[in-house]
Motif scaffolding. Sequence first.
Motif, PDB file in Angstrom:
ATOM      1  N   ARG A  50     123.908   3.499  44.163  1.00 47.94           N
ATOM      2  CA  ARG A  50     123.427   3.789  45.517  1.00 47.94           C
ATOM      3  C   ARG A  50     122.864   5.204  45.607  1.00 47.94           C
ATOM      4  O   ARG A  50     121.857   5.438  46.267  1.00 47.94           O
ATOM      5  CB  ARG A  50     124.551   3.594  46.540  1.00 47.94           C
ATOM      6  N   ALA A  53     119.509   5.105  43.919  1.00 49.91           N
ATOM      7  CA  ALA A  53     118.514   4.430  44.761  1.00 49.91           C
ATOM      8  C   ALA A  53     118.040   5.331  45.898  1.00 49.91           C
ATOM      9  O   ALA A  53     116.840   5.398  46.184  1.00 49.91           O
ATOM     10  CB  ALA A  53     119.096   3.130  45.324  1.00 49.91           C
ATOM     11  N   ALA A  54     118.958   6.045  46.530  1.00 54.17           N
ATOM     12  CA  ALA A  54     118.573   6.938  47.624  1.00 54.17           C
ATOM     13  C   ALA A  54     117.682   8.062  47.113  1.00 54.17           C
ATOM     14  O   ALA A  54     116.674   8.409  47.738  1.00 54.17           O
ATOM     15  CB  ALA A  54     119.819   7.513  48.293  1.00 54.17           C
ATOM     16  N   SER A  55     118.033   8.619  45.977  1.00 57.58           N
ATOM     17  CA  SER A  55     117.232   9.698  45.400  1.00 57.58           C
ATOM     18  C   SER A  55     115.855   9.187  45.002  1.00 57.58           C
ATOM     19  O   SER A  55     114.846   9.856  45.237  1.00 57.58           O
ATOM     20  CB  SER A  55     117.944  10.299  44.197  1.00 57.58           C
ATOM     21  N   CYS A  56     115.795   8.022  44.404  1.00 61.04           N
ATOM     22  CA  CYS A  56     114.513   7.464  43.963  1.00 61.04           C
ATOM     23  C   CYS A  56     113.607   7.137  45.147  1.00 61.04           C
ATOM     24  O   CYS A  56     112.395   7.316  45.065  1.00 61.04           O
ATOM     25  CB  CYS A  56     114.743   6.233  43.093  1.00 61.04           C
ATOM     26  N   ARG A  57     114.190   6.650  46.243  1.00 61.12           N
ATOM     27  CA  ARG A  57     113.382   6.397  47.438  1.00 61.12           C
ATOM     28  C   ARG A  57     112.762   7.693  47.949  1.00 61.12           C
ATOM     29  O   ARG A  57     111.588   7.729  48.301  1.00 61.12           O
ATOM     30  CB  ARG A  57     114.247   5.785  48.547  1.00 61.12           C
ATOM     31  N   HIS A  58     113.567   8.751  47.974  1.00 59.29           N
ATOM     32  CA  HIS A  58     113.083  10.021  48.505  1.00 59.29           C
ATOM     33  C   HIS A  58     112.059  10.679  47.581  1.00 59.29           C
ATOM     34  O   HIS A  58     111.054  11.211  48.043  1.00 59.29           O
ATOM     35  CB  HIS A  58     114.255  10.974  48.750  1.00 59.29           C
ATOM     36  N   HIS A  59     112.321  10.650  46.289  1.00 61.68           N
ATOM     37  CA  HIS A  59     111.462  11.333  45.317  1.00 61.68           C
ATOM     38  C   HIS A  59     110.408  10.414  44.704  1.00 61.68           C
ATOM     39  O   HIS A  59     109.729  10.806  43.758  1.00 61.68           O
ATOM     40  CB  HIS A  59     112.316  11.966  44.204  1.00 61.68           C
ATOM     41  N   GLU A  60     110.308   9.184  45.236  1.00 58.52           N
ATOM     42  CA  GLU A  60     109.319   8.197  44.793  1.00 58.52           C
ATOM     43  C   GLU A  60     109.367   7.975  43.281  1.00 58.52           C
ATOM     44  O   GLU A  60     108.384   8.111  42.567  1.00 58.52           O
ATOM     45  CB  GLU A  60     107.916   8.616  45.247  1.00 58.52           C
ATOM     46  N   GLN A  61     110.578   7.621  42.819  1.00 58.53           N
ATOM     47  CA  GLN A  61     110.782   7.307  41.408  1.00 58.53           C
ATOM     48  C   GLN A  61     111.258   5.867  41.298  1.00 58.53           C
ATOM     49  O   GLN A  61     111.650   5.248  42.284  1.00 58.53           O
ATOM     50  CB  GLN A  61     111.830   8.247  40.798  1.00 58.53           C
ATOM     51  N   ASP A  62     111.268   5.364  40.063  1.00 62.57           N
ATOM     52  CA  ASP A  62     111.722   4.005  39.813  1.00 62.57           C
ATOM     53  C   ASP A  62     113.202   4.043  39.419  1.00 62.57           C
ATOM     54  O   ASP A  62     113.558   4.670  38.422  1.00 62.57           O
ATOM     55  CB  ASP A  62     110.897   3.370  38.685  1.00 62.57           C
ATOM     56  N   PRO A  63     114.085   3.380  40.177  1.00 61.21           N
ATOM     57  CA  PRO A  63     115.515   3.408  39.841  1.00 61.21           C
ATOM     58  C   PRO A  63     115.831   2.750  38.501  1.00 61.21           C
ATOM     59  O   PRO A  63     116.850   3.062  37.885  1.00 61.21           O
ATOM     60  CB  PRO A  63     116.192   2.659  40.981  1.00 61.21           C
TER      61      PRO A  63
END
Length: 187
Positions: A50, A53-63
């Motif tokens: 989780r 996922a939150a970090s990837c959403r914010h930084h536009e990365q692929d989890p």
Amino acid sequence: MGFGGGRSDGGRPERRAPRKITPDYLQRAAMHYLERYAAPAAQLRRVLARKVAASCRHHEQDPAGFETMLDEVVARCVSSGLVDDRRFAEARAASLKRKGRSSRAVAASLSAKGVDRELAQAASAGSEEDELAAARKAARRKRLGPWNRGDRAANRQKDLAALARAGFPMTIARAVIDGAGEEELTA
């Protein structure tokens, strides 16, 4: 700004941006979580996923790129002994049984936390006396059978159904509801 953080729109507190995921950050997050909660490996992995996922959403990365990193952090926690599914299952099962949960309910709760099904069954298994004691605790807590202040005969079916829904076998439910727990009324 005070302790609660600033308010940009006058009503909502500003949210801090999630940190970028690094192996060191994930390890610290795992340690912080395990300091507060006992958890099986699957639960720790879900918590860390989780965060990823939150970090990837914010930084536009692929989890998906962090899967191996997650696996390594969880494996490190398991190998160091910080996470032990067997120890967690036994402790959690004992706690739930003391609260009056049936063996079936304990096994289901452990499985929901991510404990392997066979390990959950083994940890929740108990003798018929243990199951009877748990059913008495549940009946006392829910005021069923001998602990019911109303008309016991009128509520018998409802009381039996309540214990059956809680996962107790009908033989044990009948023993408790029909008065096998009366000696504990005075206790």
